[in-house]
Write a protein that holds these residues in place. Structure first.
Motif, PDB file in Angstrom:
ATOM      1  N   HIS A 172       8.453  -0.609 -13.961  1.00  0.00           N
ATOM      2  CA  HIS A 172       7.145   0.038 -13.887  1.00  0.00           C
ATOM      3  C   HIS A 172       7.305   1.518 -13.531  1.00  0.00           C
ATOM      4  N   ILE A 173       8.162   1.804 -12.569  1.00  0.00           N
ATOM      5  CA  ILE A 173       8.396   3.191 -12.147  1.00  0.00           C
ATOM      6  C   ILE A 173       8.921   4.030 -13.310  1.00  0.00           C
TER       7      ILE A 173
ATOM      8  N   LEU B 257       9.137  -1.608   3.910  1.00  0.00           N
ATOM      9  CA  LEU B 257       9.569  -0.232   3.699  1.00  0.00           C
ATOM     10  C   LEU B 257      11.101  -0.118   3.631  1.00  0.00           C
ATOM     11  N   PRO B 258      11.859  -0.757   4.541  1.00  0.00           N
ATOM     12  CA  PRO B 258      13.328  -0.642   4.443  1.00  0.00           C
ATOM     13  C   PRO B 258      13.878  -1.152   3.109  1.00  0.00           C
ATOM     14  N   ILE B 259      13.309  -2.238   2.582  1.00  0.00           N
ATOM     15  CA  ILE B 259      13.787  -2.747   1.292  1.00  0.00           C
ATOM     16  C   ILE B 259      13.430  -1.774   0.177  1.00  0.00           C
ATOM     17  N   ARG B 260      12.211  -1.215   0.220  1.00  0.00           N
ATOM     18  CA  ARG B 260      11.825  -0.224  -0.789  1.00  0.00           C
ATOM     19  C   ARG B 260      12.756   0.986  -0.728  1.00  0.00           C
TER      20      ARG B 260
ATOM     21  N   LYS C 166       5.044   4.515  -4.030  1.00  0.00           N
ATOM     22  CA  LYS C 166       3.659   4.025  -4.120  1.00  0.00           C
ATOM     23  C   LYS C 166       3.557   2.892  -5.140  1.00  0.00           C
ATOM     24  N   ILE C 167       4.239   3.021  -6.267  1.00  0.00           N
ATOM     25  CA  ILE C 167       4.243   1.956  -7.275  1.00  0.00           C
ATOM     26  C   ILE C 167       4.960   0.727  -6.742  1.00  0.00           C
ATOM     27  N   LEU C 168       6.098   0.953  -6.074  1.00  0.00           N
ATOM     28  CA  LEU C 168       6.923  -0.163  -5.614  1.00  0.00           C
ATOM     29  C   LEU C 168       6.227  -0.977  -4.528  1.00  0.00           C
ATOM     30  N   GLN C 169       5.261  -0.387  -3.831  1.00  0.00           N
ATOM     31  CA  GLN C 169       4.532  -1.118  -2.797  1.00  0.00           C
ATOM     32  C   GLN C 169       3.820  -2.346  -3.359  1.00  0.00           C
TER      33      GLN C 169
END
Length: 295
Positions: free
Chosen positions: A164-165, A187-190, A178-181
């Motif tokens: 998607h990104i 947050l650490p995994i992102r 923001k997309i990955l949320q």
């Protein structure tokens, strides 16, 4: 033809020895970095450290510096195929990764070495030990087991998020996050996933890993290339390190561990699947104790 990028060497003093860190990127081969004393000052066999899925050699820099100091040995942190700065290939499975590592050990003239691998890297390390036991003086698989089992976690969702990104052609890491949320709350995994994000020539952000290739390889990552412990074993010293809050090395996997690796010890670290970063001191203590006693 194999081309190598310039070597960057940084020297520092550790316990009276001149220790160094060397980073080398080799086209069509595995990119790696070396930590520890120079060859003639090393007191133990070298360690080859393998990262997990979506990771890179950068993940293990801090712990490698500390282990190199404590064990007075050289540690090679490696980018496995389709990761970091290593080459890309449509073939991504444990047999192929094991062949890469075996060739790396031969190219670097390491002889026998210790293999440490986390998650995907743990299965790759186990595969090397079972295929080529003469190359492995000791084995440390971290939070994975020699079994075929579905991947724990949301790796499929991570792949969709990365796709998607790239489709959105974002211009900043904050836009990518923001997309990955929508695909991962932590947050650490992102942040871990986004360490693979780089800027393209046109200014847009893209992933340096081949997202589609790794997405198609997820079923291979849940597999293990060996089924029958009666036909192949590794009889060298082995330490399985597992996270107490992780589901990757449950009690149901212990019989397979004992059959494939008859000398296996199992130690628990108070952490989840990412135990090296979550509890590095306990991991350090377990590794140093094991390698000191088994050498």
């Amino acid at each position: 033809m194999v081309l190598s990028a310039p070597i960057r060497v940084a020297f520092r003093r550790v316990s009276g020895m001149r220790a160094f860190s060397t980073s080398r990127a080799v086209a069509d081969n595995l990119s790696f970095q070396v930590f520890g004393p120079e060859n003639e000052q090393a007191m133990r066999k070298p360690i080859v450290f393998l990262h997990g899925l979506f990771g890179s050699k950068q993940n293990n820099r801090s712990i490698s510096r500390v282990l190199a100091r404590d064990l007075k040995c050289q540690i090679y942190t490696v980018d496995l195929r389709n990761h970091g700065h290593s080459f890309h290939s449509t073939e991504h499975n444990y047999t192929a990764m094991a062949e890469d590592v075996e060739e790396f050990i031969d190219q670097q003239k390491l002889g026998q070495c210790v293999l440490i691998g986390h998650s995907m890297g743990a299965k790759a390390a186990m595969t090397v030990a079972l295929r080529s036991p003469s190359l492995v003086s000791a084995l440390i698989p971290v939070d994975n087991a020699p079994v075929s089992a579905p991947l724990k976690g949301d790796f499929g969702a991570y792949i969709r998020g990365m796709e998607h990104i790239e489709a959105e052609r974002v211009m900043s890491q904050s836009s990518a996050d923001k997309i990955l949320q929508d695909y991962e709350e932590s947050l650490p995994i992102r942040q871990f996933i986004l360490t693979n994000l780089v800027r393209d020539e046109d200014g847009t952000m893209k992933f340096r890993i081949p997202v589609s290739v790794l997405g198609e390889a997820l079923s291979e990552m849940s597999d293990f290339p060996y089924r029958d412990p009666s036909s192949v074993t590794y009889n060298g010293p082995t330490l399985f390190v597992r996270g107490t809050k992780s589901r990757y090395v449950g009690e149901e996997t212990v019989p397979a561990i004992r059959r494939f690796f008859p000398r296996a010890q199992i130690v628990d670290v108070e952490a989840g699947h990412w135990l090296i970063s979550e509890n590095p001191e306990s991991f350090r203590q377990a590794v140093v104790k094991f390698l000191t006693e088994s050498s």
